[in-house]
Design a protein around this motif. Structure first.
Motif, PDB file in Angstrom:
ATOM      1  N   LEU A  37       0.825  -1.208   0.000  1.00  0.00           N
ATOM      2  CA  LEU A  37       0.000   0.000   0.000  1.00  0.00           C
ATOM      3  C   LEU A  37       0.862   1.262   0.000  1.00  0.00           C
ATOM      4  O   LEU A  37       0.510   2.257  -0.646  1.00  0.00           O
ATOM      5  CB  LEU A  37      -0.936  -0.011   1.209  1.00  0.00           C
ATOM      6  CG  LEU A  37      -1.999  -1.121   1.187  1.00  0.00           C
ATOM      7  CD1 LEU A  37      -2.772  -1.146   2.491  1.00  0.00           C
ATOM      8  CD2 LEU A  37      -2.943  -0.932   0.010  1.00  0.00           C
ATOM      9  N   ARG A  38       1.983   1.247   0.710  1.00  0.00           N
ATOM     10  CA  ARG A  38       2.871   2.412   0.671  1.00  0.00           C
ATOM     11  C   ARG A  38       3.435   2.622  -0.733  1.00  0.00           C
ATOM     12  O   ARG A  38       3.568   3.748  -1.194  1.00  0.00           O
ATOM     13  CB  ARG A  38       4.007   2.234   1.676  1.00  0.00           C
ATOM     14  CG  ARG A  38       3.568   2.365   3.132  1.00  0.00           C
ATOM     15  CD  ARG A  38       4.760   2.479   4.053  1.00  0.00           C
ATOM     16  NE  ARG A  38       4.324   2.564   5.436  1.00  0.00           N
ATOM     17  CZ  ARG A  38       4.317   1.539   6.283  1.00  0.00           C
ATOM     18  NH1 ARG A  38       4.743   0.352   5.875  1.00  0.00           N
ATOM     19  NH2 ARG A  38       3.899   1.699   7.518  1.00  0.00           N
ATOM     20  N   GLY A  39       3.776   1.521  -1.394  1.00  0.00           N
ATOM     21  CA  GLY A  39       4.247   1.647  -2.769  1.00  0.00           C
ATOM     22  C   GLY A  39       3.168   2.183  -3.687  1.00  0.00           C
ATOM     23  O   GLY A  39       3.439   2.962  -4.606  1.00  0.00           O
ATOM     24  N   LEU A  40       1.931   1.780  -3.432  1.00  0.00           N
ATOM     25  CA  LEU A  40       0.806   2.266  -4.238  1.00  0.00           C
ATOM     26  C   LEU A  40       0.598   3.762  -4.023  1.00  0.00           C
ATOM     27  O   LEU A  40       0.362   4.514  -4.982  1.00  0.00           O
ATOM     28  CB  LEU A  40      -0.451   1.487  -3.863  1.00  0.00           C
ATOM     29  CG  LEU A  40      -1.590   1.446  -4.892  1.00  0.00           C
ATOM     30  CD1 LEU A  40      -1.093   0.847  -6.191  1.00  0.00           C
ATOM     31  CD2 LEU A  40      -2.754   0.631  -4.347  1.00  0.00           C
ATOM     32  N   LEU A  41       0.704   4.224  -2.788  1.00  0.00           N
ATOM     33  CA  LEU A  41       0.567   5.657  -2.506  1.00  0.00           C
ATOM     34  C   LEU A  41       1.736   6.440  -3.098  1.00  0.00           C
ATOM     35  O   LEU A  41       1.571   7.575  -3.554  1.00  0.00           O
ATOM     36  CB  LEU A  41       0.486   5.881  -0.994  1.00  0.00           C
ATOM     37  CG  LEU A  41      -0.781   5.365  -0.309  1.00  0.00           C
ATOM     38  CD1 LEU A  41      -0.647   5.455   1.204  1.00  0.00           C
ATOM     39  CD2 LEU A  41      -2.001   6.152  -0.778  1.00  0.00           C
ATOM     40  N   ALA A  42       2.924   5.825  -3.112  1.00  0.00           N
ATOM     41  CA  ALA A  42       4.076   6.505  -3.688  1.00  0.00           C
ATOM     42  C   ALA A  42       3.954   6.649  -5.200  1.00  0.00           C
ATOM     43  O   ALA A  42       4.536   7.559  -5.797  1.00  0.00           O
ATOM     44  CB  ALA A  42       5.356   5.754  -3.336  1.00  0.00           C
ATOM     45  N   SER A  43       3.179   5.761  -5.845  1.00  0.00           N
ATOM     46  CA  SER A  43       3.026   5.834  -7.298  1.00  0.00           C
ATOM     47  C   SER A  43       1.967   6.853  -7.726  1.00  0.00           C
ATOM     48  O   SER A  43       1.829   7.128  -8.916  1.00  0.00           O
ATOM     49  CB  SER A  43       2.657   4.448  -7.844  1.00  0.00           C
ATOM     50  OG  SER A  43       1.364   4.053  -7.396  1.00  0.00           O
ATOM     51  N   HIS A  44       1.241   7.391  -6.752  1.00  0.00           N
ATOM     52  CA  HIS A  44       0.210   8.373  -7.070  1.00  0.00           C
ATOM     53  C   HIS A  44       0.845   9.690  -7.482  1.00  0.00           C
ATOM     54  O   HIS A  44       1.945  10.035  -7.054  1.00  0.00           O
ATOM     55  CB  HIS A  44      -0.702   8.578  -5.853  1.00  0.00           C
ATOM     56  CG  HIS A  44      -1.860   9.497  -6.109  1.00  0.00           C
ATOM     57  ND1 HIS A  44      -1.811  10.850  -5.799  1.00  0.00           N
ATOM     58  CD2 HIS A  44      -3.089   9.271  -6.634  1.00  0.00           C
ATOM     59  CE1 HIS A  44      -2.971  11.408  -6.132  1.00  0.00           C
ATOM     60  NE2 HIS A  44      -3.759  10.464  -6.641  1.00  0.00           N
ATOM     61  N   GLU A  45       0.153  10.423  -8.357  1.00  0.00           N
ATOM     62  CA  GLU A  45       0.629  11.752  -8.803  1.00  0.00           C
ATOM     63  C   GLU A  45      -0.300  12.826  -8.267  1.00  0.00           C
ATOM     64  O   GLU A  45      -1.468  12.883  -8.660  1.00  0.00           O
ATOM     65  CB  GLU A  45       0.690  11.803 -10.340  1.00  0.00           C
ATOM     66  CG  GLU A  45       1.776  10.944 -10.951  1.00  0.00           C
ATOM     67  CD  GLU A  45       3.175  11.399 -10.584  1.00  0.00           C
ATOM     68  OE1 GLU A  45       3.326  12.595 -10.208  1.00  0.00           O
ATOM     69  OE2 GLU A  45       4.111  10.581 -10.647  1.00  0.00           O
ATOM     70  N   PRO A  46       0.183  13.702  -7.369  1.00  0.00           N
ATOM     71  CA  PRO A  46       1.506  13.650  -6.734  1.00  0.00           C
ATOM     72  C   PRO A  46       1.549  12.569  -5.667  1.00  0.00           C
ATOM     73  O   PRO A  46       0.506  12.150  -5.172  1.00  0.00           O
ATOM     74  CB  PRO A  46       1.630  15.040  -6.115  1.00  0.00           C
ATOM     75  CG  PRO A  46       0.222  15.421  -5.796  1.00  0.00           C
ATOM     76  CD  PRO A  46      -0.631  14.849  -6.899  1.00  0.00           C
ATOM     77  N   PRO A  47       2.750  12.116  -5.278  1.00  0.00           N
ATOM     78  CA  PRO A  47       2.849  11.062  -4.267  1.00  0.00           C
ATOM     79  C   PRO A  47       2.204  11.475  -2.953  1.00  0.00           C
ATOM     80  O   PRO A  47       2.294  12.637  -2.529  1.00  0.00           O
ATOM     81  CB  PRO A  47       4.370  10.877  -4.105  1.00  0.00           C
ATOM     82  CG  PRO A  47       4.960  11.388  -5.374  1.00  0.00           C
ATOM     83  CD  PRO A  47       4.078  12.516  -5.812  1.00  0.00           C
ATOM     84  N   VAL A  48       1.543  10.523  -2.332  1.00  0.00           N
ATOM     85  CA  VAL A  48       0.903  10.764  -1.033  1.00  0.00           C
ATOM     86  C   VAL A  48       1.948  10.528   0.054  1.00  0.00           C
ATOM     87  O   VAL A  48       2.488   9.422   0.177  1.00  0.00           O
ATOM     88  CB  VAL A  48      -0.300   9.827  -0.821  1.00  0.00           C
ATOM     89  CG1 VAL A  48      -0.935  10.066   0.545  1.00  0.00           C
ATOM     90  CG2 VAL A  48      -1.321  10.011  -1.936  1.00  0.00           C
TER      91      VAL A  48
END
Length: 398
Positions: free
Chosen positions: A290-301
């Protein structure tokens, strides 16, 4: 299609020194009838028991040192057409017959010493030579039977040297695939028996299997050691760690070594029936995903619930991914179920603590969640997932 019915000849196998030893033994074994006929004047005057003893020994050498290994040599060179089951049966029965013959030779030697007047041949040297041949020829073939199974340790080990001069492998995904994993399982289940590895039910050809073995030795998953009874395939620590992972992992697009380590830890803990460790490892896997998924968001969460994403709990991470629509209903339900199961690690009074059944359900859900995320994302997103970092929060937090 014109060559589809032709047998594949492997005459290059004759360059192996093991083949030289086996062919020499086969030649001696096949020649035993001729030797018996040429030496007929020397033993025709012996007692009836001595003649029977001589013929039994010569017949055993003819079959077990000549005819039987000759068939195995023909199979090895590709001059015959046998099935996998027939080949395996021939290889497995040969040591059994050889051991039975060696027992008969030992009993024969006992009778010769106890009652030489009835059992000895007229010539002491003939008795001595026959005993040496009976004791020495068959072990010579058995010691090199890995050649009969089609295993060449030199070619397998040469792959490691070839890899040293090669360019680095692309890091887009793990170098192993599901078939490599099955070969590792085959070596583990066979107990490093080379014949069992080479003659198997995997529906993979001998040449392709050799390529897989060379690859696994080159990458350090397998090793070849020379034991007293011949070359053996052994698993390295990297190979045993790999077998702790689920086979479906090798179809996933991830290079996250930490994630793989946590999955392996959860799998081993499940096999060792340690449910608490299973919960901790599975929670860490889900948080990392889940952290990796949030990091892939634009902009990163970077913040979840007013705290750094690296300190967020599993429930908070699920809520953040739901808020940013990074997971669908399917993944949301799985992670929510995981979070509820995880909370049972802190059992309240009169509440049933987490057990093996809970651990199995938790591990299964974790593998389903990981596969759903790592196979549904495109390659770029999958690489972003693998790059998900941050301080690991307490997986047992609320």
């Amino acid at each position: 299609m014109a060559n589809a019915g032709r047998k594949h000849l492997d005459l290059g196998a004759l360059r192996d020194k093991r083949a030289t030893v086996i062919l020499a033994v086969v030649a001696l074994g096949v020649a035993t009838p001729l030797v018996a006929r040429l030496t007929f004047p020397g033993w025709v005057e012996a007692s009836a028991l001595a003649q029977v003893r001589l013929l039994v020994r010569m017949s055993g050498l003819f079959v077990l040192a000549g005819a039987y290994p000759a068939v195995l040599v023909l199979v090895r060179l590709g001059l015959t057409d046998v099935s996998v089951y027939q080949h395996r049966a021939l290889l497995r029965l040969y040591p059994v017959f050889c051991n039975l013959f060696q027992v008969l030779v030992a009993l024969d030697g006992f009778l010769l010493v106890v009652w030489p007047e009835r059992f000895a041949l007229p010539s002491l040297w003939a008795d001595l030579l026959l005993s040496v041949a009976g004791v020495g020829l068959l072990p010579s073939v058995l010691h090199h039977q890995s050649w009969l199974a089609g295993f060449d340790p030199r070619e397998v080990l040469s792959a490691r040297n070839a890899l040293d001069g090669a360019r680095p492998l692309p890091s887009s995904r793990t170098p192993l695939d599901t078939l490599d994993y099955r070969v590792l399982q085959l070596v583990a289940h066979s107990g490093s028996d080379v014949a069992a590895v080479m003659i198997n039910d995997m529906a993979i050809g001998a040449r392709d299997l050799n390529l897989r073995l060379r690859k696994l030795v080159a990458f350090g998953y397998l090793d070849v050691v020379d034991e007293h009874h011949g070359p053996q395939l052994t698993l390295t620590s990297l190979g045993t760690d790999t077998l702790a992972l689920p086979v479906s992992l090798f179809t996933w697009q991830t290079n996250d070594l930490e994630l793989l380590h946590e999955l392996a830890s959860a799998r081993l803990a499940l096999e060792e029936r340690q449910p608490q460790k299973v919960v901790v490892a599975c929670a860490r896997c889900c948080e990392r995903l889940l952290r990796g998924l949030l990091a892939s968001h634009e902009p990163p969460v970077t913040n979840v619930g007013g705290k750094d994403v690296g300190r967020a709990t599993l429930g908070e991470l699920v809520g953040a991914c739901r808020q940013h629509r990074l997971i669908g209903r399917f993944e949301d339900n799985i992670f929510s179920a995981l979070n509820e199961r995880r909370k049972k690690i802190h059992a309240l009074q009169d509440e049933r603590p987490i057990d093996d059944q809970d651990a199995f359900i938790l591990y299964t859900l974790t593998e389903i969640a990981a596969r759903a995320l790592l196979t549904s994302q495109p390659r770029a997103a999958a690489q972003s997932l693998a790059a998900g970092e941050g301080v690991q929060g307490d997986p047992t937090g609320s």
